[in-house]
Design an enzyme around this catalytic site. Sequence first.
Site, PDB file in Angstrom:
ATOM      1  N   ASP A 197     -10.298  -5.405  -3.126  1.00 20.03           N
ATOM      2  CA  ASP A 197      -9.986  -4.755  -1.847  1.00 20.03           C
ATOM      3  C   ASP A 197     -11.218  -4.793  -0.936  1.00 20.03           C
ATOM      4  O   ASP A 197     -11.576  -3.794  -0.303  1.00 20.03           O
ATOM      5  CB  ASP A 197      -9.499  -3.319  -2.050  1.00 20.03           C
ATOM      6  CG  ASP A 197      -8.797  -2.759  -0.809  1.00 20.03           C
ATOM      7  OD1 ASP A 197      -8.708  -3.479   0.204  1.00 20.03           O
ATOM      8  OD2 ASP A 197      -8.365  -1.589  -0.852  1.00 20.03           O
TER       9      ASP A 197
ATOM     10  N   HIS B 103       0.894  -1.154   0.000  1.00 15.27           N
ATOM     11  CA  HIS B 103       0.000   0.000   0.000  1.00 15.27           C
ATOM     12  C   HIS B 103       0.930   1.201   0.000  1.00 15.27           C
ATOM     13  O   HIS B 103       1.648   1.438   0.961  1.00 15.27           O
ATOM     14  CB  HIS B 103      -0.880  -0.011   1.256  1.00 15.27           C
ATOM     15  CG  HIS B 103      -1.872   1.106   1.307  1.00 15.27           C
ATOM     16  ND1 HIS B 103      -3.200   0.902   1.568  1.00 15.27           N
ATOM     17  CD2 HIS B 103      -1.737   2.452   1.116  1.00 15.27           C
ATOM     18  CE1 HIS B 103      -3.845   2.065   1.550  1.00 15.27           C
ATOM     19  NE2 HIS B 103      -2.965   3.010   1.276  1.00 15.27           N
TER      20      HIS B 103
END
Length: 438
Positions: free
Chosen positions: A304, A180
């Site tokens: 996600d 991320h």
Amino acid sequence: MTSFDLILRGGTCVLPWGEAVADVGVKAGRIAAIGDLGAAHAPQVVDCAGLHVLPGLIDPHVHLRDPGDPAVETIPNGTKAAILGGITAVFDMPNTTPSITSQAALEEKRAYVQGKAWCDIGFYVGAAKSNIAELAALEANPDVCGIKVFAGSSTGDLLVDDDASLERVMRLGRRRISYHSEDEYRLQERKPLYAAGGPHRLHAEWRDVECAFLGTRRLMALARETGRPAHILHVSTAEELVYLKDFRDVATVEVLVNHLSQTDEAYERLGGYAVMNPPIRDARHQAAAWEAVRNGTVDCIGSDHAPHSRAAKERPWPATAAGLTGVQTLAPLMLDHVNAGRLTLGRMVDLMSAGPARVYGAVTKGRLAAGYDADFTVVDLKKSRTIEESWIASPCGWTPFAGQRVTGWPVMTIVRGQLAMREDEVLGSPQGRPVLFH
């Protein structure tokens, strides 16, 4: 007479080399034959005429929140959502409560999954500044898909934000690391600029293009210096997608179905139910994501899937919980994009089966070919249906795509030769196992 455990009869099979109407024979959970099996016998024969048989779709980016809050999501419910949506395997993120950062935590989660997961499951382990020395051993577990590094926007203790620590992580071990990549320093520097109670669209302004692009530039410099392969998750900006084309020696790329399917108009329509990290952006970035899908920059697509309670999503911004449900709607939305002509069915399969298997090194997953696991997502490309929240299996009970009409729908999910879902009916008992990785 040749015999199999299962025969899928007469579907249009999406094979690595193209589409063909064929039968598929399954033995002992693996694909044993593809072709004309009209003379063969099996105790279970499934008529797939008029349907497309895809290699089992993989969602490589889910947060099943287990251990955590069972009122929001669990492994049993989240994997049931997956098979209802045509997904045969998921890779589960480590930012649970507690986080998966040790061998003991990993083993506990592995034991818990047995008899509870409806689809196959791979595990991420989380990098923290406290466990860097252990990461090389943790990534060597056969059911670990990789290390997850939160270089920004972390939950709990999973934050590795400074270059020295990031470089230490990269120099210990060898497998591809998933990132991320938002820049934590810029996030914290800009946070005081935004007052509580502002409109939800400010989420994309705070977590702006430079926040994402700066994080990715830093990671690419370190990856190139150390030679450690990187996988940049949920790439959301046009700038990053152009930049990453020059780093194919060390980087692979994920794009989310949300960034392909939504633009910033969603903030006015959905409020907190559009808030995620990195944020949904304007049409320029969506167009760039589709161009990256078409030109091959993107290696895989994920959801996600990150559920929160309705109460947490309805808190005033910036206290709004960031994250959207998605594992159950991933395949219907992408099939709708296929029907709209935005990508071919073959490219979708590359991004959602072969791509995740290739990026993470999943063994015997991702291809409709002899010797591979008998994982199949059987779809009706002509079936039109409205996504409804009553269909959602996750305990939080909502989807940001409620009310959206799509064309193309998963009608069967088969996991290692076991029929797990047919026409919205969940069949049998949980048969999911850990995915094995190189």
